[in-house]
Design an enzyme around this catalytic site. Sequence first.
Site: not given
Length: 294
Positions: A44-45
């Site tokens: 995830e970002t």
Amino acid sequence: MNVSLVNAFVANGTGGNPAGVVLHADELTDTQKLHMAQVVGFSETAFVSQGEDADFNVSFFTPTGEVDFCGHATLATFSLLYQKGVIEAGDYTQKTKAGVLGVRIEPNGYVVMNQRLPEFIQTFDYAAVAELLGMETEYLSTTHLPIEAVSTGLADVIVPVPAGSLDQLNIDQERLYQFSQEHNVVGIHAFELNSQGSQITASCRNFAPLFGIPEESATGSASGALASYLTKYHVVETGIELHESRTHHFVFEQGRAMNCCSQLTASVELQSGVITSVMVGGIAQEFGQKTVPI
């Protein structure tokens, strides 16, 4: 755009789960965010912009698309904001697709995140899950504990496994992908309880191939779900006594099988037997930066 690379839920300065964090993301489109998440390549970002109904708006993208919430990326985000002097120790709110959630930063940099109250969605029989784990149904059933999809922001299937079997799981990634699609869950969060007297409540592994994550070394949202599950079923073997009106604390380790052991804490508040608060906490450390053209 500059992306900060942050390890969340580190244990004694090592391990953790890497997340990208993009500050000042107000002008980015969803297409640009997805592109950046793909270039960064982490599970995830997080993308942070100025909030209207909360202190910050935060969106989360995997390499395959947006998700409603991400615990380890939230921890990475607020730890980074604190380390860069954008915010001080105290209480804040973030607006996510899972709702407006509170985040507390302690003076030592420890971050504790509110999660949504648990939703206990669906139970599964042992046979349906055993084949996903590469395990015999009869052996999995020796836990005598339910297998249940629980969400405190994202729905994970909480799977208790017999002691000593966690590191030997052989996940059928394709079958789990299809299973997750069929049942609208992120994936499987498997755990084995540690013996009484251990400082660690349970050791965990998380698998989410539907979102391009064969295995993850620290999963904040699933830790809240697991703590809620353990509280609901009064399943604790580490000497903790569960009471109807009290805050109960848990410590989880994850990532051991990946040689990236991480530590996560969780607390569940009970009032007259009803869960009224779920929080997950940990430490994060920035370890680099990456420039991504958009």
